[in-house]
Design an enzyme around this catalytic site. Sequence first.
Site: not given
Length: 215
Positions: A13, A15-16, A19, A37, A88
């Site tokens: 998904g 950023i923010g 995940k 990551e 993630d």
Amino acid sequence: MRQNNTPFIAVEGPIGVGKTSLSNKIATHFYYHLLKEIVEENPFLGKFYDNIEEWSFQTEMFFLCNRFKQLEDIEKHYLNQSKPVVSDYHIMKNMIFARRTLKPEQYEKYEQIFNILTQDLAKPNVMIYIHASLDTLLKRIESRGREVEQNIQSDYLQQLSEDYEEFMNHFEKENPEIPVIRINGDEIDFVKHQSDLDYILTVVQQHINKGEFIS
């Protein structure tokens, strides 16, 4: 890319969207190894958010090489030894960012390198896709307080969300063997509400129970 017969769940998904939070909770609940990551370790990321055009290629190449190495190690030390993993991210996300940020001549070179590096990497067995509105993403980015993300432009984040939606729609058509669990981050808050988390874990458990993993 190919599939392994050991459970490998990837959470994706924009950023923010949450995940890492969800991946942590899945890893804890199912006793899976957690793969996170590399983000803040990227030395180009802060410069990228200040000047996307100038620093996009360096930023994307750093992410590609590090994610490739991470997934190569995960496959060797976990998946190939029947140890389940939840991540993630998945390296396929790199193409979302590269298409948006790289110049045509840079993208052509990048795509060639990407295809060479990833052709033998493991695909996830299950993909969890979290999506949310721009307002929700901005609030979560602000609340987690990562200094490197404070200069993210809202129009870039909005475009990224649209790119993710397009990519995931295409992913489902091209990979019918990989189930995609879609989560609306505006309606489901698995951090604040245990009932929302329980719902997600139940859906994930159902896919694990099917055991329809392709070797």
